[in-house]
Design a protein around this motif. Structure first.
Motif, PDB file in Angstrom:
ATOM      1  N   UNK A  30     100.218  97.091  78.453  1.00  0.00           N
ATOM      2  CA  UNK A  30      99.343  95.945  78.179  1.00  0.00           C
ATOM      3  C   UNK A  30     100.102  94.865  77.406  1.00  0.00           C
ATOM      4  N   UNK A  31     100.995  95.287  76.522  1.00  0.00           N
ATOM      5  CA  UNK A  31     101.755  94.330  75.720  1.00  0.00           C
ATOM      6  C   UNK A  31     102.751  93.544  76.576  1.00  0.00           C
ATOM      7  N   UNK A  32     103.312  94.175  77.605  1.00  0.00           N
ATOM      8  CA  UNK A  32     104.211  93.418  78.490  1.00  0.00           C
ATOM      9  C   UNK A  32     103.439  92.318  79.210  1.00  0.00           C
ATOM     10  N   UNK A  45     102.439  84.739  77.731  1.00  0.00           N
ATOM     11  CA  UNK A  45     102.784  83.751  76.709  1.00  0.00           C
ATOM     12  C   UNK A  45     104.227  83.266  76.804  1.00  0.00           C
ATOM     13  N   UNK A  46     104.858  83.487  77.957  1.00  0.00           N
ATOM     14  CA  UNK A  46     106.131  82.838  78.233  1.00  0.00           C
ATOM     15  C   UNK A  46     107.402  83.622  77.963  1.00  0.00           C
ATOM     16  N   UNK A  47     107.300  84.890  77.588  1.00  0.00           N
ATOM     17  CA  UNK A  47     108.506  85.681  77.327  1.00  0.00           C
ATOM     18  C   UNK A  47     109.208  86.054  78.626  1.00  0.00           C
ATOM     19  N   UNK A  48     110.521  86.169  78.556  1.00  0.00           N
ATOM     20  CA  UNK A  48     111.312  86.589  79.716  1.00  0.00           C
ATOM     21  C   UNK A  48     112.000  87.930  79.477  1.00  0.00           C
ATOM     22  N   UNK A  49     112.025  88.362  78.215  1.00  0.00           N
ATOM     23  CA  UNK A  49     112.674  89.616  77.834  1.00  0.00           C
ATOM     24  C   UNK A  49     111.719  90.390  76.934  1.00  0.00           C
ATOM     25  N   UNK A  50     111.687  91.714  77.109  1.00  0.00           N
ATOM     26  CA  UNK A  50     110.801  92.545  76.288  1.00  0.00           C
ATOM     27  C   UNK A  50     111.582  93.726  75.734  1.00  0.00           C
ATOM     28  N   UNK A  51     111.589  93.844  74.403  1.00  0.00           N
ATOM     29  CA  UNK A  51     112.226  94.976  73.727  1.00  0.00           C
ATOM     30  C   UNK A  51     111.211  96.101  73.593  1.00  0.00           C
ATOM     31  N   UNK A  52     111.546  97.268  74.105  1.00  0.00           N
ATOM     32  CA  UNK A  52     110.601  98.379  74.128  1.00  0.00           C
ATOM     33  C   UNK A  52     111.269  99.634  73.551  1.00  0.00           C
ATOM     34  N   UNK A  53     110.559 100.409  72.729  1.00  0.00           N
ATOM     35  CA  UNK A  53     111.113 101.684  72.290  1.00  0.00           C
ATOM     36  C   UNK A  53     111.540 102.516  73.500  1.00  0.00           C
ATOM     37  N   UNK A  70     114.386  95.789  77.801  1.00  0.00           N
ATOM     38  CA  UNK A  70     115.573  96.292  77.089  1.00  0.00           C
ATOM     39  C   UNK A  70     115.122  97.418  76.171  1.00  0.00           C
ATOM     40  N   UNK A  71     115.599  98.648  76.400  1.00  0.00           N
ATOM     41  CA  UNK A  71     115.197  99.764  75.548  1.00  0.00           C
ATOM     42  C   UNK A  71     115.947  99.731  74.221  1.00  0.00           C
ATOM     43  N   UNK A  72     115.269 100.107  73.140  1.00  0.00           N
ATOM     44  CA  UNK A  72     115.894 100.125  71.820  1.00  0.00           C
ATOM     45  C   UNK A  72     115.505 101.394  71.076  1.00  0.00           C
ATOM     46  N   UNK A  73     116.411 101.850  70.224  1.00  0.00           N
ATOM     47  CA  UNK A  73     116.130 103.009  69.363  1.00  0.00           C
ATOM     48  C   UNK A  73     116.388 102.691  67.898  1.00  0.00           C
ATOM     49  N   UNK A  74     117.211 101.653  67.646  1.00  0.00           N
ATOM     50  CA  UNK A  74     117.541 101.268  66.275  1.00  0.00           C
ATOM     51  C   UNK A  74     117.575  99.746  66.157  1.00  0.00           C
TER      52      UNK A  74
END
Length: 262
Positions: free
Chosen positions: A204-206, A212-220, A238-242
């Protein structure tokens, strides 16, 4: 006896209690929550007329681009969710139907949930500040950070708060913006030592981010599959852990380097 009835009459007799149950369910509230994409806020900008991030004790930069924290909106624990709501939400991509107890602790009132969310947000802001200042080797006794985001609860903006503080103070570390001028959105909790945690509701957040205009999404990283489930076209995950990994990924994105993907 049922054995003496014809097949059609037997089915009719069996259908009566089922129809009655469906009729009752149609009017009785069910133990579910309806969730949908919520608001986003650029932590590098203002929210309701006030800067989201204010820093004193160190020089700050004028930033370009956006770092958008994302939210979902869910019916409260006391809201009545009917069968029609469940059926409608089940077939929609912009809504999720969740068991109430998977979202809210059993027995908690709307007010208790609100107080818990406010407490979680306050703790998250403290952890986000400590993580960002530690990453930058800044002395927290000298640099004071104030975070303001009205009417938003929970810990899921932690990662974006930390990235916003880093961008305000240091950018990409080479004189440019951490965002590279892009509209970056994301979600994820943060610990004081910079570990990113899962949050839920990412599909839902994506949608809120893309709207709202984002082109990149940082996701756990552990929520990549959920984020891919209803991924809007043109939104890069883009997956992130830290926190360190998130910063490095944004730097690589701006420089045209190799960036992790879900």
């Amino acid at each position: 006896m049922l054995s003496s009835l014809t097949r059609s009459r037997a089915l009719a007799v069996c259908a009566l209690p089922i129809a009655a149950l469906v009729a009752v369910a149609g009017f009785a509230p069910l133990p579910f929550v309806v969730a949908e994409p919520g608001m986003t806020a650029n932590v590098l900008g203002e929210h309701r007329g006030k800067p989201v991030i204010t820093v004193s004790g160190a020089p700050t930069r004028t930033t370009k681009g956006a770092l958008r924290m994302t939210t979902i909106v869910a019916t409260g624990p006391s809201a009545e969710v009917g069968l029609g709501d469940v059926i409608d939400g089940w077939f929609r991509t912009d809504q999720a139907i969740l068991p109430r107890e998977s979202v809210y602790p059993a027995g908690q009132s709307d007010k208790e949930v609100e107080r818990r969310n406010v407490k979680d947000m306050e703790e998250s802001q403290g952890d986000a500040t400590r993580a960002a200042l530690s990453y930058l080797d800044e002395d927290p006794a000298k640099v004071k950070v104030t975070l303001h985001l009205a009417d938003v609860g929970g810990p899921s903006a932690g990662l974006l708060f930390s990235l916003g503080i880093i961008d305000k103070l240091d950018g990409n570390g080479k004189g440019g913006d951490l965002t590279g001028g892009r509209s970056i959105a994301g979600t994820g909790t943060i610990t004081a030592d910079g570990k990113v945690g899962e949050v839920g509701g990412v599909s839902l957040k994506t949608q809120a981010a893309k709207r709202d205009g984002a082109t990149v999404f940082l996701v756990p990283k552990g929520e990549c599959s959920d984020a891919r489930a209803e991924l809007p076209e043109g939104l890069r995950l883009i997956p992130v852990t830290t926190l360190n990994g998130a910063v490095e990924s944004l730097r690589a994105l701006d420089a045209g380097g190799k960036v992790p993907s879900c």
